[in-house]
Scaffold this motif. Sequence first.
Motif, PDB file in Angstrom:
ATOM      1  N   ALA A  50       0.777  -1.035  -0.163  1.00 10.03           N
ATOM      2  CA  ALA A  50      -0.066   0.148  -0.040  1.00 10.03           C
ATOM      3  C   ALA A  50       0.800   1.155  -0.014  1.00 10.03           C
ATOM      4  O   ALA A  50       0.620   2.067  -0.616  1.00 10.03           O
ATOM      5  N   ALA A  51       1.867   1.267   0.761  1.00 14.47           N
ATOM      6  CA  ALA A  51       2.802   2.548   0.753  1.00 14.47           C
ATOM      7  C   ALA A  51       3.422   2.413  -0.527  1.00 14.47           C
ATOM      8  O   ALA A  51       3.759   3.792  -1.012  1.00 14.47           O
ATOM      9  N   ARG A  52       3.985   1.268  -1.340  1.00  8.41           N
ATOM     10  CA  ARG A  52       4.875   1.550  -2.235  1.00  8.41           C
ATOM     11  C   ARG A  52       4.111   2.059  -3.553  1.00  8.41           C
ATOM     12  O   ARG A  52       4.229   2.873  -4.236  1.00  8.41           O
ATOM     13  N   LEU A  53       2.690   1.385  -3.675  1.00  8.14           N
ATOM     14  CA  LEU A  53       1.892   1.847  -4.587  1.00  8.14           C
ATOM     15  C   LEU A  53       1.195   3.068  -4.352  1.00  8.14           C
ATOM     16  O   LEU A  53       0.805   3.789  -5.433  1.00  8.14           O
ATOM     17  N   GLY A  54       0.825   3.546  -3.014  1.00  7.42           N
ATOM     18  CA  GLY A  54       0.470   4.634  -2.847  1.00  7.42           C
ATOM     19  C   GLY A  54      -1.161   4.648  -2.817  1.00  7.42           C
ATOM     20  O   GLY A  54      -1.983   5.292  -3.557  1.00  7.42           O
ATOM     21  N   PHE A  55      -1.716   3.582  -2.055  1.00  6.10           N
ATOM     22  CA  PHE A  55      -3.101   3.587  -2.040  1.00  6.10           C
ATOM     23  C   PHE A  55      -3.174   3.427  -0.324  1.00  6.10           C
ATOM     24  O   PHE A  55      -2.500   2.790   0.365  1.00  6.10           O
ATOM     25  N   SER A  56      -4.428   3.847  -0.034  1.00  4.18           N
ATOM     26  CA  SER A  56      -4.907   3.753   1.342  1.00  4.18           C
ATOM     27  C   SER A  56      -5.489   2.346   1.822  1.00  4.18           C
ATOM     28  O   SER A  56      -6.317   1.522   1.013  1.00  4.18           O
ATOM     29  N   PRO A  57      -4.789   1.629   2.751  1.00  7.27           N
ATOM     30  CA  PRO A  57      -5.410   0.268   3.101  1.00  7.27           C
ATOM     31  C   PRO A  57      -6.788   0.082   3.128  1.00  7.27           C
ATOM     32  O   PRO A  57      -7.282  -0.876   3.053  1.00  7.27           O
ATOM     33  N   ALA A  58      -7.396   1.065   3.824  1.00 10.04           N
ATOM     34  CA  ALA A  58      -9.056   1.264   3.773  1.00 10.04           C
ATOM     35  C   ALA A  58      -9.740   0.741   2.536  1.00 10.04           C
ATOM     36  O   ALA A  58     -10.769   0.345   2.430  1.00 10.04           O
ATOM     37  N   SER A  59      -9.059   1.068   1.427  1.00  7.14           N
ATOM     38  CA  SER A  59      -9.644   1.098   0.009  1.00  7.14           C
ATOM     39  C   SER A  59      -9.495  -0.548  -0.423  1.00  7.14           C
ATOM     40  O   SER A  59      -9.837  -0.780  -1.398  1.00  7.14           O
ATOM     41  N   LEU A  60      -8.761  -1.418   0.318  1.00  7.86           N
ATOM     42  CA  LEU A  60      -8.458  -2.731  -0.321  1.00  7.86           C
ATOM     43  C   LEU A  60      -8.803  -3.775   0.750  1.00  7.86           C
ATOM     44  O   LEU A  60      -8.510  -3.996   1.828  1.00  7.86           O
ATOM     45  N   ALA A  61     -10.143  -4.345   0.441  1.00  9.53           N
ATOM     46  CA  ALA A  61     -10.926  -5.235   1.128  1.00  9.53           C
ATOM     47  C   ALA A  61     -10.165  -6.740   0.797  1.00  9.53           C
ATOM     48  O   ALA A  61     -10.172  -6.844  -0.379  1.00  9.53           O
ATOM     49  N   LEU A  62     -10.114  -7.756   1.771  1.00 11.72           N
ATOM     50  CA  LEU A  62      -9.833  -8.804   1.584  1.00 11.72           C
ATOM     51  C   LEU A  62     -10.917 -10.059   1.723  1.00 11.72           C
ATOM     52  O   LEU A  62     -11.715  -9.895   2.743  1.00 11.72           O
ATOM     53  N   GLU A  63     -11.336 -10.728   0.746  1.00 12.42           N
ATOM     54  CA  GLU A  63     -12.559 -11.645   0.945  1.00 12.42           C
ATOM     55  C   GLU A  63     -12.021 -12.961   1.161  1.00 12.42           C
ATOM     56  O   GLU A  63     -11.260 -13.522   0.532  1.00 12.42           O
ATOM     57  N   ILE A  64     -12.358 -13.409   2.313  1.00  9.69           N
ATOM     58  CA  ILE A  64     -12.017 -14.877   2.863  1.00  9.69           C
ATOM     59  C   ILE A  64     -13.397 -15.688   2.944  1.00  9.69           C
ATOM     60  O   ILE A  64     -14.294 -15.144   3.173  1.00  9.69           O
ATOM     61  N   THR A  65     -13.337 -16.917   2.977  1.00  8.27           N
ATOM     62  CA  THR A  65     -14.456 -17.728   3.137  1.00  8.27           C
ATOM     63  C   THR A  65     -14.372 -18.243   4.653  1.00  8.27           C
ATOM     64  O   THR A  65     -13.349 -18.307   5.304  1.00  8.27           O
ATOM     65  N   GLU A  66     -15.316 -18.687   5.098  1.00  7.68           N
ATOM     66  CA  GLU A  66     -15.611 -19.217   6.472  1.00  7.68           C
ATOM     67  C   GLU A  66     -14.608 -20.209   6.863  1.00  7.68           C
ATOM     68  O   GLU A  66     -13.860 -20.072   8.079  1.00  7.68           O
ATOM     69  N   GLY A  67     -14.329 -21.312   5.824  1.00  7.39           N
ATOM     70  CA  GLY A  67     -13.660 -22.357   5.974  1.00  7.39           C
ATOM     71  C   GLY A  67     -12.127 -21.730   6.474  1.00  7.39           C
ATOM     72  O   GLY A  67     -11.399 -22.550   7.327  1.00  7.39           O
ATOM     73  N   VAL A  68     -11.657 -20.743   5.843  1.00  6.46           N
ATOM     74  CA  VAL A  68     -10.446 -20.415   6.215  1.00  6.46           C
ATOM     75  C   VAL A  68     -10.017 -20.241   7.632  1.00  6.46           C
ATOM     76  O   VAL A  68      -8.923 -20.653   8.195  1.00  6.46           O
ATOM     77  N   LEU A  69     -10.980 -19.897   8.358  1.00  2.00           N
ATOM     78  CA  LEU A  69     -10.765 -19.510   9.883  1.00  2.00           C
ATOM     79  C   LEU A  69     -11.009 -20.723  10.729  1.00  2.00           C
ATOM     80  O   LEU A  69     -10.451 -20.864  11.708  1.00  2.00           O
ATOM     81  N   LEU A  70     -11.414 -21.783  10.180  1.00  2.00           N
ATOM     82  CA  LEU A  70     -11.807 -23.121  10.827  1.00  2.00           C
ATOM     83  C   LEU A  70     -10.485 -23.941  10.715  1.00  2.00           C
ATOM     84  O   LEU A  70     -10.217 -24.811  11.627  1.00  2.00           O
ATOM     85  N   SER A  71      -9.845 -23.841   9.577  1.00  2.00           N
ATOM     86  CA  SER A  71      -8.968 -24.988   9.385  1.00  2.00           C
ATOM     87  C   SER A  71      -7.697 -24.846  10.272  1.00  2.00           C
ATOM     88  O   SER A  71      -7.267 -25.665  11.013  1.00  2.00           O
ATOM     89  N   ASP A  72      -7.206 -23.562  10.629  1.00  2.00           N
ATOM     90  CA  ASP A  72      -5.862 -23.276  11.239  1.00  2.00           C
ATOM     91  C   ASP A  72      -6.197 -22.294  12.094  1.00  2.00           C
ATOM     92  O   ASP A  72      -5.761 -21.061  12.115  1.00  2.00           O
ATOM     93  N   PHE A  73      -6.808 -22.587  13.171  1.00  2.00           N
ATOM     94  CA  PHE A  73      -7.447 -21.594  14.138  1.00  2.00           C
ATOM     95  C   PHE A  73      -6.448 -20.431  14.650  1.00  2.00           C
ATOM     96  O   PHE A  73      -6.701 -19.377  14.277  1.00  2.00           O
ATOM     97  N   GLY A  74      -5.493 -20.701  15.246  1.00  5.21           N
ATOM     98  CA  GLY A  74      -4.503 -20.051  15.574  1.00  5.21           C
ATOM     99  C   GLY A  74      -4.010 -18.954  14.907  1.00  5.21           C
ATOM    100  O   GLY A  74      -3.995 -17.791  14.903  1.00  5.21           O
ATOM    101  N   SER A  75      -3.336 -19.484  13.647  1.00  3.43           N
ATOM    102  CA  SER A  75      -2.405 -18.570  12.760  1.00  3.43           C
ATOM    103  C   SER A  75      -3.429 -17.819  11.925  1.00  3.43           C
ATOM    104  O   SER A  75      -3.091 -16.616  11.510  1.00  3.43           O
ATOM    105  N   ALA A  76      -4.766 -18.311  11.506  1.00  7.15           N
ATOM    106  CA  ALA A  76      -5.555 -17.487  10.857  1.00  7.15           C
ATOM    107  C   ALA A  76      -6.063 -16.414  11.665  1.00  7.15           C
ATOM    108  O   ALA A  76      -6.367 -15.363  11.127  1.00  7.15           O
ATOM    109  N   GLN A  77      -6.433 -16.623  12.952  1.00  2.00           N
ATOM    110  CA  GLN A  77      -6.680 -15.643  13.962  1.00  2.00           C
ATOM    111  C   GLN A  77      -5.805 -14.518  13.892  1.00  2.00           C
ATOM    112  O   GLN A  77      -6.052 -13.322  13.821  1.00  2.00           O
TER     113      GLN A  77
END
Length: 286
Positions: free
Chosen positions: A136-163
Amino acid sequence: EAKSSHGSSIRFFDPTLAEIAKHRQRLENDLRRAIRAGQFALFLQPIVDLTQNALVGAEALLRWQHPEHGLVPPDEFIPLAEETGLINDIGLWVLEEAGKQLAVWQQAGLPLYLSVNVSGRQIPDGLPPSLLVDQAARLGFSPASLALEITEGVLLSDFGSAQSWLDAVRSSGFPVYLDDFGTGYSSLSYLKRFAVDRLKVDKSFVRDIGTNLGDRALVAAVTAMARSFHLDVVAEGVEDADHVRLLRHMGCRYAQGYYFSRPVPMESFHEFSARIPELLRATLDS
Ligand code: C2E
Ligand code: MG
Ligand code: MG
Ligand code: MG
């Protein structure tokens, strides 16, 4: 034909399985070269705010222009990219393209955001939070303008590191959306445990809200529940004006779907989204 350990050359082989394996191997080799060969493109699909009646952003959707097979849909090559680990490089390419587009918009004073899909396989090491911050710093955009879409399974698979990944990404200012909400193991406790910014209600629930009272009740319930968790909802798969009217009535704030526009090449995005104000006006009760 291979010799067995007993020296005989008899082997039973299913030709269809062999064909499939060969096709897969070829596709994998092609995929390995696709980035360098410039065969990927990001398409954009508008996301609109039904309370402001305005375009607010877009989802970036990956397309692979294969030299022989033509346009290969992501559902066909993303799983392969995940299995082979190629998704990490592909994911970085997607991020770079999205980031460059955001920088262009922000320099032009356009307050649009983008969301990109992140595969579970990329979390946590394929997409380190620090890399997002640097980019974001290198290219010059605000972090608030880039959303990351994840699915529910992601957070269930490897609880600690995903959290930890989720916490680091959000505290750096990048919004996180829960994609395909309702298709996985969604539960209330899940939403309490993992703090995200938005829910994207899966298109399979939105499709029939005009005729199926069960689906309509489900989308209304998700919207009401999300509100009590201070989460915004994006309805996916919005295909007609009736969908928009019903969603607005339920208090669903954001919508995305073919009614507004199909995913289109980045260069055509502004041309296609020019119709959105008019499409929105057509859904307002007279
Ligand atoms: P998704 O993230 O849930 O994206 C929404 C999908 O719904 C897109 O399919 C979009 O074209 C389709 N869609 C949008 N509006 C409508 C509508 O009104 N009706 C119907 N029937 N469909 C609609 P697409 O582009 O084929 O992508 C499929 C999936 O591939 C995505 O689902 C996402 O999970 C994955 N994907 C796409 N790009 C990427 C990427 O860059 N990285 C990763 N990891 N996955 C990606
Ligand atoms: Mg998505
Ligand atoms: Mg989705
Ligand atoms: Mg999906």
